[in-house]
Motif scaffolding. Sequence first.
Motif, PDB file in Angstrom:
ATOM      1  N   THR A  73       2.323  -2.677   0.900  1.00  0.00           N
ATOM      2  CA  THR A  73       0.785  -2.664  -0.203  1.00  0.00           C
ATOM      3  C   THR A  73       1.686  -2.449  -1.809  1.00  0.00           C
ATOM      4  O   THR A  73       1.723  -3.850  -3.008  1.00  0.00           O
ATOM      5  CB  THR A  73      -0.133  -2.064  -0.244  1.00  0.00           C
ATOM      6  OG1 THR A  73      -0.526  -0.897  -0.700  1.00  0.00           O
ATOM      7  CG2 THR A  73      -1.291  -2.871   0.587  1.00  0.00           C
ATOM      8  N   GLU A  74       1.930  -1.132  -1.709  1.00  0.00           N
ATOM      9  CA  GLU A  74       2.891  -0.766  -3.093  1.00  0.00           C
ATOM     10  C   GLU A  74       4.373  -0.707  -3.398  1.00  0.00           C
ATOM     11  O   GLU A  74       4.451  -0.126  -1.918  1.00  0.00           O
ATOM     12  CB  GLU A  74       1.954   0.282  -3.876  1.00  0.00           C
ATOM     13  CG  GLU A  74       0.369   0.438  -4.315  1.00  0.00           C
ATOM     14  CD  GLU A  74       0.604  -1.172  -4.942  1.00  0.00           C
ATOM     15  OE1 GLU A  74       0.662  -1.336  -6.105  1.00  0.00           O
ATOM     16  OE2 GLU A  74      -0.728  -1.627  -4.825  1.00  0.00           O
ATOM     17  N   ILE A  75       5.094  -1.173  -4.010  1.00  0.00           N
ATOM     18  CA  ILE A  75       6.140  -1.682  -3.522  1.00  0.00           C
ATOM     19  C   ILE A  75       6.839  -0.763  -5.529  1.00  0.00           C
ATOM     20  O   ILE A  75       6.702  -1.862  -6.327  1.00  0.00           O
ATOM     21  CB  ILE A  75       7.180  -2.110  -3.896  1.00  0.00           C
ATOM     22  CG1 ILE A  75       6.255  -2.994  -1.952  1.00  0.00           C
ATOM     23  CG2 ILE A  75       8.842  -2.274  -3.590  1.00  0.00           C
ATOM     24  CD1 ILE A  75       6.974  -4.646  -1.844  1.00  0.00           C
ATOM     25  N   PHE A  76       7.543   0.412  -5.709  1.00  0.00           N
ATOM     26  CA  PHE A  76       7.419   0.532  -6.716  1.00  0.00           C
ATOM     27  C   PHE A  76       9.197   1.691  -7.080  1.00  0.00           C
ATOM     28  O   PHE A  76       9.939   2.567  -6.744  1.00  0.00           O
ATOM     29  CB  PHE A  76       6.838   2.205  -7.286  1.00  0.00           C
ATOM     30  CG  PHE A  76       6.297   3.021  -6.421  1.00  0.00           C
ATOM     31  CD1 PHE A  76       6.743   4.278  -5.722  1.00  0.00           C
ATOM     32  CD2 PHE A  76       5.621   2.072  -5.348  1.00  0.00           C
ATOM     33  CE1 PHE A  76       6.711   4.548  -5.017  1.00  0.00           C
ATOM     34  CE2 PHE A  76       5.034   3.168  -4.326  1.00  0.00           C
ATOM     35  CZ  PHE A  76       4.966   4.415  -3.916  1.00  0.00           C
ATOM     36  N   VAL A  77       9.848   0.747  -5.781  1.00  0.00           N
ATOM     37  CA  VAL A  77      11.728   0.897  -6.327  1.00  0.00           C
ATOM     38  C   VAL A  77      12.149   1.918  -7.146  1.00  0.00           C
ATOM     39  O   VAL A  77      13.028   3.466  -7.143  1.00  0.00           O
ATOM     40  CB  VAL A  77      12.901   0.100  -6.025  1.00  0.00           C
ATOM     41  CG1 VAL A  77      14.345   0.303  -5.785  1.00  0.00           C
ATOM     42  CG2 VAL A  77      11.971  -0.680  -4.796  1.00  0.00           C
ATOM     43  N   GLU A  78      12.128   1.563  -8.763  1.00  0.00           N
ATOM     44  CA  GLU A  78      12.664   2.440  -9.746  1.00  0.00           C
ATOM     45  C   GLU A  78      12.217   3.705  -9.775  1.00  0.00           C
ATOM     46  O   GLU A  78      12.983   4.484  -9.744  1.00  0.00           O
ATOM     47  CB  GLU A  78      12.255   1.379 -11.128  1.00  0.00           C
ATOM     48  CG  GLU A  78      13.269   0.644 -10.964  1.00  0.00           C
ATOM     49  CD  GLU A  78      13.308  -0.289 -12.006  1.00  0.00           C
ATOM     50  OE1 GLU A  78      11.980   0.012 -13.477  1.00  0.00           O
ATOM     51  OE2 GLU A  78      13.592  -1.498 -13.151  1.00  0.00           O
TER      52      GLU A  78
ATOM     53  N   GLN B  49      -4.157   4.181   1.029  1.00  0.00           N
ATOM     54  CA  GLN B  49      -5.485   5.030  -0.249  1.00  0.00           C
ATOM     55  C   GLN B  49      -5.229   6.268  -0.407  1.00  0.00           C
ATOM     56  O   GLN B  49      -6.110   6.835  -0.725  1.00  0.00           O
ATOM     57  CB  GLN B  49      -6.905   5.427   1.372  1.00  0.00           C
ATOM     58  CG  GLN B  49      -6.196   5.971   1.734  1.00  0.00           C
ATOM     59  CD  GLN B  49      -7.457   6.463   3.709  1.00  0.00           C
ATOM     60  OE1 GLN B  49      -6.853   5.982   4.308  1.00  0.00           O
ATOM     61  NE2 GLN B  49      -8.307   7.231   3.239  1.00  0.00           N
ATOM     62  N   ILE B  50      -4.023   7.058  -0.154  1.00  0.00           N
ATOM     63  CA  ILE B  50      -3.415   7.458  -1.114  1.00  0.00           C
ATOM     64  C   ILE B  50      -3.044   7.286  -2.455  1.00  0.00           C
ATOM     65  O   ILE B  50      -2.479   6.652  -2.551  1.00  0.00           O
ATOM     66  CB  ILE B  50      -2.396   8.692   0.001  1.00  0.00           C
ATOM     67  CG1 ILE B  50      -3.295   9.154   0.953  1.00  0.00           C
ATOM     68  CG2 ILE B  50      -1.512   9.891  -1.151  1.00  0.00           C
ATOM     69  CD1 ILE B  50      -2.241   9.569   2.076  1.00  0.00           C
TER      70      ILE B  50
ATOM     71  N   THR C  17      -4.832   1.112  -6.211  1.00  0.00           N
ATOM     72  CA  THR C  17      -5.484   2.055  -4.639  1.00  0.00           C
ATOM     73  C   THR C  17      -6.104   0.717  -4.584  1.00  0.00           C
ATOM     74  O   THR C  17      -7.411   1.310  -5.108  1.00  0.00           O
ATOM     75  CB  THR C  17      -5.339   2.938  -4.451  1.00  0.00           C
ATOM     76  OG1 THR C  17      -4.629   3.439  -4.755  1.00  0.00           O
ATOM     77  CG2 THR C  17      -6.498   3.340  -3.123  1.00  0.00           C
ATOM     78  N   THR C  18      -5.861  -0.352  -3.938  1.00  0.00           N
ATOM     79  CA  THR C  18      -7.360  -1.518  -3.537  1.00  0.00           C
ATOM     80  C   THR C  18      -8.380  -1.195  -2.356  1.00  0.00           C
ATOM     81  O   THR C  18      -9.045  -1.483  -2.127  1.00  0.00           O
ATOM     82  CB  THR C  18      -6.546  -2.466  -3.435  1.00  0.00           C
ATOM     83  OG1 THR C  18      -6.082  -2.460  -1.884  1.00  0.00           O
ATOM     84  CG2 THR C  18      -5.874  -2.908  -4.582  1.00  0.00           C
ATOM     85  N   ILE C  19      -7.208  -0.398  -0.881  1.00  0.00           N
ATOM     86  CA  ILE C  19      -7.871  -0.211   0.026  1.00  0.00           C
ATOM     87  C   ILE C  19      -8.351  -1.570   0.894  1.00  0.00           C
ATOM     88  O   ILE C  19      -9.531  -1.413   1.368  1.00  0.00           O
ATOM     89  CB  ILE C  19      -8.525   0.692   0.402  1.00  0.00           C
ATOM     90  CG1 ILE C  19     -10.039   0.797  -0.057  1.00  0.00           C
ATOM     91  CG2 ILE C  19      -8.552   2.405   0.163  1.00  0.00           C
ATOM     92  CD1 ILE C  19     -11.603   2.174   0.321  1.00  0.00           C
ATOM     93  N   GLY C  20      -8.160  -2.719   0.859  1.00  0.00           N
ATOM     94  CA  GLY C  20      -8.285  -3.908   0.630  1.00  0.00           C
ATOM     95  C   GLY C  20      -9.572  -4.480   0.073  1.00  0.00           C
ATOM     96  O   GLY C  20      -9.846  -5.407   0.226  1.00  0.00           O
ATOM     97  N   TYR C  21      -9.957  -4.228  -0.973  1.00  0.00           N
ATOM     98  CA  TYR C  21     -10.199  -4.598  -1.802  1.00  0.00           C
ATOM     99  C   TYR C  21     -10.003  -5.529  -3.039  1.00  0.00           C
ATOM    100  O   TYR C  21      -9.664  -4.715  -3.573  1.00  0.00           O
ATOM    101  CB  TYR C  21     -11.304  -4.066  -2.580  1.00  0.00           C
ATOM    102  CG  TYR C  21     -12.815  -3.130  -0.823  1.00  0.00           C
ATOM    103  CD1 TYR C  21     -13.314  -3.635  -0.297  1.00  0.00           C
ATOM    104  CD2 TYR C  21     -13.016  -1.614  -1.137  1.00  0.00           C
ATOM    105  CE1 TYR C  21     -14.615  -3.381   0.558  1.00  0.00           C
ATOM    106  CE2 TYR C  21     -14.056  -1.126   0.237  1.00  0.00           C
ATOM    107  CZ  TYR C  21     -14.234  -1.876   0.285  1.00  0.00           C
ATOM    108  OH  TYR C  21     -15.832  -1.334   1.538  1.00  0.00           O
ATOM    109  N   ALA C  22     -10.135  -6.961  -2.931  1.00  0.00           N
ATOM    110  CA  ALA C  22     -10.245  -7.165  -4.000  1.00  0.00           C
ATOM    111  C   ALA C  22     -10.330  -6.445  -5.605  1.00  0.00           C
ATOM    112  O   ALA C  22      -9.809  -6.562  -6.076  1.00  0.00           O
ATOM    113  CB  ALA C  22     -10.110  -8.741  -3.983  1.00  0.00           C
TER     114      ALA C  22
END
Length: 561
Positions: free
Chosen positions: A97-102, A135-136, A143-148
């Motif tokens: 879901t979240e990608i934060f390379v830097e 969810q963390i 943090t969406t836990i799958g909710y648009a």
Amino acid sequence: MSQSSSWQELVADKKRRQEASVPRNWLVTVPPDTVLDVTAFPEQCGLLSERELEITNTIDVGVLLQKLAAAEWSSVEVTTAFYKRAIVAQQLVNCLTEIFVEKALARAAELDDYLKTTGSVVGPLHGLPMSLKDQINLKGLETTIGYASWVGKYADKDAVLAEILYECGAVPFVKTNIPQTLMWPETYNLIFGRTLNPANRLLTCGGSSGGEGALIHLKGSPLGVGSDIGGSIRIPAIFNGLYGLRPSYGRVPYEGSANSMCGQDSIPSALGPLSNSLSGIKAFMQAVISREPWLRDPLAVRKKWDDEEYALAGHGNGQALCFAILWDDRIVIPHPPIIRALEMTRDALIAAGHKVIDWKPIKHLELGDAIFRICKAGALEDLMVATAASGEPILSSMSLTEEVIVDTSTRPDLIGISAYQLWQIQNAKAHLRKEYLDHWERTVEATGTGRPVDAIISPGAPFAAPPHGKNGNPNYTQVFNVLNYVACAFPVTKVDPTLDAKKPPHQFLNEADEVNYNLYDPITFQNAPVGLQLVGRTLEEEAVIAMTEIVDSALKATASA
């Protein structure tokens, strides 16, 4: 995006931003959908160097931590290696879901500088990249836990568990996919879509920590965190050939993590680790508990790591243990691969000098009914509130048809009950727990050790990973959530169409048992990982980890003999 945006606009915006967060030079040409088993692809795609493959193929977290602490491998190179492999995994099975390379690489560089300057590690997880279930909360990330409806909802601070992991020296580097609401044993939502099983992409990866399961199976993370209210750590662990620990409520701090059905505290969710190694499970629990989480989370249990319990002081010091095998729950008979895994485990334990007896399940139907009725008490209103902002539909299925609720009157199973009715269910649950405790204590008459059964070995599901939308039976895991028993999933084998031929029909216990029997076809399930769970008592995490190590060693000794 504004709060008044439609759910389709929110989804489109989030997907665009997620895709933009992936380094362009980490994109690869993925195999077509007809290639079902993609487990080997990360090593074949050419993106990772030989050294990066060596790093990511080091599945023993204890070894990784040793090399990081000795500066043999830097945190930057280890994090980069796992990040590359995680991005490959994302392209194969859609697990992130979240990608934060830097952000992650900057953190890794700080840890390398600290080690170089001081000669000391920051903490017991120094330099280790870790994946986290969506969810963390991580400060500054969504943090969406799958909710648009939750797209654009940024955390203003880290969850307590994330704080502790940072203090222990870990490098959180990705967040992973979940089903809408978290309350499904599969992984699909309207924002990120469906996560697939890397061993066979026609099969589910499980849920709700399904992104973690699929990612770690592909060695895109050495250690991850999931949550479990009815099996959501153990099901993905078992379906993906991993180890996964469901601790008792409160052993790992939940404060500051997002959740569905907040306020439902009769059967709380528990956070816990998933890994390709038991050393990862142990390292996580030791590290988190060492930070005394009860000083930051009022619901965390005040219990330090107990070395005596890990040495199995209350279990004959680990010598000549007595395990009880739950062959079936008297509701649904497991498929042939699951029975074979139980037989393999029994034989391995006997060969290792331990005793194995049968476990007689009691009241598993009533236990499963209790968690279902407690969770549904306010479920519909909770889901309606969560989705109201964008008007997104609420999924009523994990099937490929993407069914949605369009008329809540068609879901009487979600209609709420009175507070008094809820109290009666919770009271019945308490009586069931006492009855199960007494049942366990009485096994002292059959063990021959002078103490009751040391642990139960049970299926985690009546099947290996089924086709998408078909995982409708979490009772083998959820009963132990109701009882608040510690349980650790462990891998045993994989489905082999030759060894696991379909058996003739048995005398069906009920309609669900017949449906489960008809679901099985060895070709459909081929190559799916097969695992089990070891179940101990409440707050017995140290002993459960140690006993799982004993079972795991016995299985490996038998396999190499």
